[in-house]
Write a protein that holds these residues in place. Structure first.
Motif, PDB file in Angstrom:
ATOM      1  N   GLY A 185      -6.439  -6.964 -12.204  1.00 13.46           N
ATOM      2  CA  GLY A 185      -6.553  -5.737 -11.433  1.00 13.46           C
ATOM      3  C   GLY A 185      -5.185  -5.255 -11.001  1.00 13.46           C
ATOM      4  N   PHE A 186      -5.149  -4.584  -9.863  1.00 14.83           N
ATOM      5  CA  PHE A 186      -3.891  -4.105  -9.310  1.00 14.83           C
ATOM      6  C   PHE A 186      -3.499  -4.981  -8.127  1.00 14.83           C
ATOM      7  N   ALA A 187      -2.218  -5.296  -8.031  1.00 10.79           N
ATOM      8  CA  ALA A 187      -1.697  -6.097  -6.923  1.00 10.79           C
ATOM      9  C   ALA A 187      -1.041  -5.173  -5.901  1.00 10.79           C
ATOM     10  N   PHE A 188      -1.298  -5.442  -4.635  1.00 13.21           N
ATOM     11  CA  PHE A 188      -0.719  -4.680  -3.533  1.00 13.21           C
ATOM     12  C   PHE A 188       0.247  -5.601  -2.795  1.00 13.21           C
ATOM     13  N   PHE A 189       1.515  -5.224  -2.732  1.00 19.22           N
ATOM     14  CA  PHE A 189       2.492  -6.096  -2.081  1.00 19.22           C
ATOM     15  C   PHE A 189       3.228  -5.361  -0.962  1.00 19.22           C
ATOM     16  N   VAL A 190       3.556  -6.116   0.077  1.00 19.09           N
ATOM     17  CA  VAL A 190       4.230  -5.572   1.261  1.00 19.09           C
ATOM     18  C   VAL A 190       5.347  -6.527   1.667  1.00 19.09           C
ATOM     19  N   ARG A 191       6.145  -6.110   2.643  1.00 17.84           N
ATOM     20  CA  ARG A 191       7.187  -6.996   3.153  1.00 17.84           C
ATOM     21  C   ARG A 191       6.556  -8.201   3.836  1.00 17.84           C
ATOM     22  N   LEU A 192       7.252  -9.309   3.800  1.00 18.47           N
ATOM     23  CA  LEU A 192       6.731 -10.563   4.326  1.00 18.47           C
ATOM     24  C   LEU A 192       6.362 -10.449   5.801  1.00 18.47           C
ATOM     25  N   THR A 193       7.077  -9.621   6.541  1.00 19.43           N
ATOM     26  CA  THR A 193       6.839  -9.465   7.982  1.00 19.43           C
ATOM     27  C   THR A 193       5.827  -8.371   8.307  1.00 19.43           C
ATOM     28  N   SER A 194       5.303  -7.708   7.294  1.00 22.76           N
ATOM     29  CA  SER A 194       4.393  -6.581   7.514  1.00 22.76           C
ATOM     30  C   SER A 194       3.024  -7.050   8.006  1.00 22.76           C
ATOM     31  N   ASN A 195       2.410  -6.236   8.861  1.00 15.85           N
ATOM     32  CA  ASN A 195       1.046  -6.528   9.325  1.00 15.85           C
ATOM     33  C   ASN A 195       0.018  -5.601   8.667  1.00 15.85           C
ATOM     34  N   ILE A 196       0.421  -4.945   7.586  1.00 14.62           N
ATOM     35  CA  ILE A 196      -0.489  -4.057   6.851  1.00 14.62           C
ATOM     36  C   ILE A 196      -1.579  -4.882   6.167  1.00 14.62           C
ATOM     37  N   THR A 197      -2.816  -4.429   6.286  1.00 10.97           N
ATOM     38  CA  THR A 197      -3.937  -5.044   5.572  1.00 10.97           C
ATOM     39  C   THR A 197      -4.677  -3.954   4.799  1.00 10.97           C
ATOM     40  N   ILE A 198      -5.177  -4.304   3.633  1.00 15.72           N
ATOM     41  CA  ILE A 198      -5.893  -3.353   2.784  1.00 15.72           C
ATOM     42  C   ILE A 198      -7.230  -3.961   2.374  1.00 15.72           C
ATOM     43  N   SER A 199      -8.308  -3.245   2.657  1.00 15.66           N
ATOM     44  CA  SER A 199      -9.630  -3.692   2.208  1.00 15.66           C
ATOM     45  C   SER A 199     -10.313  -2.628   1.355  1.00 15.66           C
ATOM     46  N   LYS A 200      -9.739  -1.423   1.358  1.00 14.77           N
ATOM     47  CA  LYS A 200     -10.232  -0.317   0.530  1.00 14.77           C
ATOM     48  C   LYS A 200      -9.078   0.650   0.305  1.00 14.77           C
ATOM     49  N   LEU A 201      -9.179   1.466  -0.724  1.00 16.57           N
ATOM     50  CA  LEU A 201      -8.069   2.344  -1.089  1.00 16.57           C
ATOM     51  C   LEU A 201      -7.691   3.322   0.020  1.00 16.57           C
ATOM     52  N   THR A 202      -8.665   3.789   0.773  1.00 18.55           N
ATOM     53  CA  THR A 202      -8.362   4.759   1.827  1.00 18.55           C
ATOM     54  C   THR A 202      -7.503   4.164   2.940  1.00 18.55           C
ATOM     55  N   ASP A 203      -7.364   2.838   2.968  1.00 16.71           N
ATOM     56  CA  ASP A 203      -6.462   2.214   3.940  1.00 16.71           C
ATOM     57  C   ASP A 203      -5.003   2.555   3.643  1.00 16.71           C
ATOM     58  N   LEU A 204      -4.752   3.106   2.452  1.00 15.84           N
ATOM     59  CA  LEU A 204      -3.391   3.506   2.084  1.00 15.84           C
ATOM     60  C   LEU A 204      -2.994   4.837   2.723  1.00 15.84           C
ATOM     61  N   LYS A 211      13.561  -0.600   1.481  1.00 19.14           N
ATOM     62  CA  LYS A 211      12.566  -0.295   2.517  1.00 19.14           C
ATOM     63  C   LYS A 211      12.246   1.195   2.608  1.00 19.14           C
ATOM     64  N   VAL A 212      12.159   1.839   1.451  1.00 16.55           N
ATOM     65  CA  VAL A 212      11.792   3.253   1.421  1.00 16.55           C
ATOM     66  C   VAL A 212      10.282   3.419   1.269  1.00 16.55           C
ATOM     67  N   ALA A 213       9.579   2.299   1.057  1.00 16.65           N
ATOM     68  CA  ALA A 213       8.123   2.337   0.921  1.00 16.65           C
ATOM     69  C   ALA A 213       7.502   1.225   1.760  1.00 16.65           C
ATOM     70  N   ASP A 214       6.283   1.480   2.246  1.00 17.11           N
ATOM     71  CA  ASP A 214       5.567   0.475   3.039  1.00 17.11           C
ATOM     72  C   ASP A 214       4.875  -0.551   2.156  1.00 17.11           C
ATOM     73  N   ILE A 215       4.430  -0.089   0.992  1.00 19.61           N
ATOM     74  CA  ILE A 215       3.617  -0.939   0.131  1.00 19.61           C
ATOM     75  C   ILE A 215       3.820  -0.541  -1.325  1.00 19.61           C
ATOM     76  N   GLY A 216       3.736  -1.510  -2.213  1.00 18.88           N
ATOM     77  CA  GLY A 216       3.856  -1.244  -3.638  1.00 18.88           C
ATOM     78  C   GLY A 216       2.585  -1.655  -4.358  1.00 18.88           C
ATOM     79  N   ILE A 217       2.288  -0.977  -5.445  1.00 22.61           N
ATOM     80  CA  ILE A 217       1.100  -1.300  -6.242  1.00 22.61           C
ATOM     81  C   ILE A 217       1.519  -1.432  -7.695  1.00 22.61           C
ATOM     82  N   THR A 218       1.088  -2.502  -8.324  1.00 24.82           N
ATOM     83  CA  THR A 218       1.436  -2.716  -9.724  1.00 24.82           C
ATOM     84  C   THR A 218       0.380  -3.575 -10.400  1.00 24.82           C
ATOM     85  N   ASN A 219       0.535  -3.767 -11.694  1.00 32.13           N
ATOM     86  CA  ASN A 219      -0.335  -4.662 -12.448  1.00 32.13           C
ATOM     87  C   ASN A 219      -0.329  -6.039 -11.790  1.00 32.13           C
TER      88      ASN A 219
END
Length: 284
Positions: free
Chosen positions: A121-140, A189-197
């Motif tokens: 699927g797609f991987a969602f990655f954030v900074r190690l110190t980030s408190n961002i959580t994603i459970s659905k696409l609209t969380d973006l 740090k120009v983005a909060d989150i990245g999405i990739t394969n």
């Protein structure tokens, strides 16, 4: 027991006509021009780990293709090309294949054929110190998201751009390379989150960015990927037969373990699965 019975009674009759013959006559099905030259050209993408490390011709896809070459009695010649010309090149080169392992999407399936090799699927990655959580696409919504330009996720993110509320717009940054999107989140740090394969994202974060990035547990839209070939080429069916031979003989499983791709394995390789079955077959 029920799953095994289902596989025997329902699935095997279907795949019997889908290029899954394990027999030793596979080599006789190799197109004559390839048998005469003895060499199969295999396109790979630059820095597409863990599928291929183009600087030294290693990776899961490279190992897999070398085994397929042995099965078909063909030498394998790896050629590195950019993602932007992969599909157009594959369309023209009827007797070649690629280990790009790009997603089998509806749009791509109209132009080239896919031999099933992995699911991811797609991987969602954030900074190690980030408190961002994603459970659905609209969380973006409300976040700055970085993606690779031309990737399969781009269409979905553009649709999300139109559906996010005005007070929480999504900002999209499209970059040309995988390394760039990891740096955009971890260093620049120009983005909060990245999405990739998922294959590339999980491997890169684990091996190169473990001190600055983390992959979120959310997995989105599991799709099939694998070898690609020119649509309608007789080589496609031969590659599918060879792939299933490796699965049947246990060689595929050994490569899965070597490259730690357990959650991405397929039990049966099908040619153009999307054409006739949107499902994913269970293991017996």
């Amino acid at each position: 027991m029920l799953v095994s019975l289902f596989l025997v009674l329902f699935i095997l009759p279907i795949i019997g006509s889908q290029c899954t013959n394990y027999c030793s006559s596979i080599r006789s099905k190799v197109p004559l021009s390839l048998r005469k030259s003895g060499t199969l050209t295999v396109y790979q993408l630059d820095g597409n780990q863990p599928i291929s490390f183009s600087n030294n011709n290693t990776g899961f896809g490279v190992d897999l293709m070398n085994k397929i070459g042995q099965t078909l009695n063909l030498k394998v010649k790896f050629v590195t090309i950019p993602f932007s010309v992969l599909i157009s090149t594959q369309q023209k080169q009827v007797y070649s294949t690629s280990i790009s392992f790009i997603f089998n999407t509806r749009e791509r399936a109209k132009r080239i054929s896919f031999v099933g090799g992995l699911k991811s699927g797609f991987a969602f990655f954030v900074r190690l110190t980030s408190n961002i959580t994603i459970s659905k696409l609209t969380d973006l919504c409300g976040l700055t998201v970085v993606i690779v330009n031309g990737s399969a996720i781009q269409v979905l993110i553009k649709h999300l751009y139109e559906t996010c509320p005005v007070q929480k717009p999504i900002k999209i940054i499209a970059m040309n390379g995988y390394d760039e999107i990891f740096m955009a989140v971890s260093v620049n740090k120009v983005a909060d989150i990245g999405i990739t394969n998922e294959l590339r994202g999980t491997y890169s974060v684990k091996n190169f960015f473990s001190k600055s990035l983390k992959v979120l547990p959310f997995r989105y839209e599991i799709l099939e990927s694998g070898l690609t070939c020119s649509r309608g080429s007789p080589l496609c069916c031969v590659l599918t037969q060879a792939m299933n031979r490796l699965i049947y003989d246990g060689i595929y499983d050994k490569l899965i373990r070597k490259w730690d791709l357990h959650q991405n394995k397929l039990c049966i390789s099908l040619l153009n699965r999307r054409d006739f079955c949107p499902c994913d077959y269970p293991c017996a």
